[in-house]
Write a protein that holds these residues in place. Structure first.
Motif, PDB file in Angstrom:
ATOM      1  N   ILE A   1      -1.818   4.935  -7.428  1.00  0.00           N
ATOM      2  CA  ILE A   1      -2.242   3.905  -6.481  1.00  0.00           C
ATOM      3  C   ILE A   1      -1.388   2.677  -6.753  1.00  0.00           C
ATOM      4  O   ILE A   1      -1.292   2.218  -7.891  1.00  0.00           O
ATOM      5  N   GLY A   2      -0.741   2.167  -5.694  1.00  0.00           N
ATOM      6  CA  GLY A   2       0.120   1.017  -5.910  1.00  0.00           C
ATOM      7  C   GLY A   2       0.469   0.302  -4.630  1.00  0.00           C
ATOM      8  O   GLY A   2      -0.264   0.344  -3.650  1.00  0.00           O
TER       9      GLY A   2
ATOM     10  N   LEU B   1      -0.476  -0.812   1.036  1.00  0.00           N
ATOM     11  CA  LEU B   1      -1.034   0.011  -0.025  1.00  0.00           C
ATOM     12  C   LEU B   1      -0.395   1.395   0.025  1.00  0.00           C
ATOM     13  O   LEU B   1      -0.188   1.943   1.105  1.00  0.00           O
ATOM     14  N   LYS B   2      -0.077   1.951  -1.147  1.00  0.00           N
ATOM     15  CA  LYS B   2       0.494   3.294  -1.199  1.00  0.00           C
ATOM     16  C   LYS B   2      -0.313   4.144  -2.173  1.00  0.00           C
ATOM     17  O   LYS B   2      -0.585   3.732  -3.297  1.00  0.00           O
ATOM     18  N   ILE B   3      -0.703   5.333  -1.705  1.00  0.00           N
ATOM     19  CA  ILE B   3      -1.392   6.314  -2.534  1.00  0.00           C
ATOM     20  C   ILE B   3      -0.489   7.544  -2.587  1.00  0.00           C
ATOM     21  O   ILE B   3      -0.057   8.029  -1.543  1.00  0.00           O
TER      22      ILE B   3
ATOM     23  N   ILE C   1       0.240   5.756   3.275  1.00  0.00           N
ATOM     24  CA  ILE C   1       0.606   4.341   3.296  1.00  0.00           C
ATOM     25  C   ILE C   1      -0.281   3.629   4.304  1.00  0.00           C
ATOM     26  O   ILE C   1      -0.407   4.054   5.442  1.00  0.00           O
ATOM     27  N   ASP C   2      -0.898   2.548   3.852  1.00  0.00           N
ATOM     28  CA  ASP C   2      -1.749   1.726   4.713  1.00  0.00           C
ATOM     29  C   ASP C   2      -1.069   0.359   4.833  1.00  0.00           C
ATOM     30  O   ASP C   2      -1.196  -0.492   3.949  1.00  0.00           O
TER      31      ASP C   2
ATOM     32  N   SER D   1      -7.505  -3.621  -5.098  1.00  0.00           N
ATOM     33  CA  SER D   1      -7.653  -4.024  -6.499  1.00  0.00           C
ATOM     34  C   SER D   1      -7.597  -2.806  -7.415  1.00  0.00           C
ATOM     35  O   SER D   1      -7.435  -2.945  -8.625  1.00  0.00           O
ATOM     36  N   GLY D   2      -7.689  -1.611  -6.846  1.00  0.00           N
ATOM     37  CA  GLY D   2      -7.586  -0.383  -7.626  1.00  0.00           C
ATOM     38  C   GLY D   2      -6.228  -0.206  -8.287  1.00  0.00           C
ATOM     39  O   GLY D   2      -6.099   0.553  -9.236  1.00  0.00           O
ATOM     40  N   GLY D   3      -5.223  -0.927  -7.795  1.00  0.00           N
ATOM     41  CA  GLY D   3      -3.897  -0.844  -8.400  1.00  0.00           C
ATOM     42  C   GLY D   3      -3.805  -1.530  -9.749  1.00  0.00           C
ATOM     43  O   GLY D   3      -2.898  -1.244 -10.532  1.00  0.00           O
ATOM     44  N   ASN D   4      -4.735  -2.441 -10.043  1.00  0.00           N
ATOM     45  CA  ASN D   4      -4.688  -3.130 -11.335  1.00  0.00           C
ATOM     46  C   ASN D   4      -6.043  -3.194 -12.040  1.00  0.00           C
ATOM     47  O   ASN D   4      -6.175  -3.888 -13.036  1.00  0.00           O
ATOM     48  N   ASP D   5      -7.036  -2.494 -11.524  1.00  0.00           N
ATOM     49  CA  ASP D   5      -8.360  -2.454 -12.139  1.00  0.00           C
ATOM     50  C   ASP D   5      -8.862  -1.013 -12.076  1.00  0.00           C
ATOM     51  O   ASP D   5      -9.363  -0.568 -11.040  1.00  0.00           O
TER      52      ASP D   5
END
Length: 164
Positions: free
Chosen positions: A4-5, A18-20, A38-39, A45-49
């Motif tokens: 997730i990033g 957002l990219k999954i 890709i959104d 916040s899932g990219g850093n938490d």
């Protein structure tokens, strides 16, 4: 392996959404990306938490917080998205809206903010974000109940912005 990033525009090199990604790591020396979602314009916040998102191995569902902010009164979103993940494919199943675009700009918000969290018990998904807690049927996305912090808050002198 699930990643997730941030999606970055190749031309401008700016954050674009957002990219999954789903990676095949059967050969650890040569991991391959076999599915991407890709959104555009979204952030998570899932990219850093790591506590903000959840992957359910049996149902192959990814529960991820998502925010979109347009600086206007339309097109904003703050909530969660439930994705179906399978080998070679990631698709959005449904969204759980914690705040509408209108209320984000015109609402009266309590000065507390809860981090994005989710949990599942007996096929009921409960999501916690910002100023609300929502219970949803995991299978179809139907809302079961909704609780908002500061519900009924109307004293405009004590209101806070949605994102503070």
């Amino acid at each position: 392996m699930l990643g997730i990033g941030v999606h970055v525009d190749e031309e401008t090199q700016l954050r674009a959404g957002l990219k999954i990604s789903l990676f095949d790591i059967s050969d650890p020396r040569n991991p391959t990306e076999n599915a991407t979602f890709i959104d555009e314009g979204a952030y998570s916040s899932g990219g850093n938490d790591f506590k903000a998102f959840r992957f359910l191995t049996q149902s192959k569902k990814l529960i991820l917080p998502k925010s979109e902010w347009t600086w206007g009164s339309k097109g904003n979103f703050d909530g969660f998205v439930v994705y179906d993940v399978s080998l070679g494919d990631i698709t959005s199943s449904y969204e759980i809206e914690h705040a509408s675009a209108y209320t984000m700009n015109h609402g009266c918000w309590y000065n507390a903010h809860m981090p994005a969290r989710s949990f599942v018990f007996q096929s009921k998904l409960t999501t916690i974000l910002s100023h609300s807690v929502i219970s949803t049927d995991l299978a179809d996305g139907d809302e079961l109940w909704n609780m908002t912090l500061g519900e009924g808050l109307t004293d405009k002198d004590n209101c806070w912005e949605y994102f503070f």
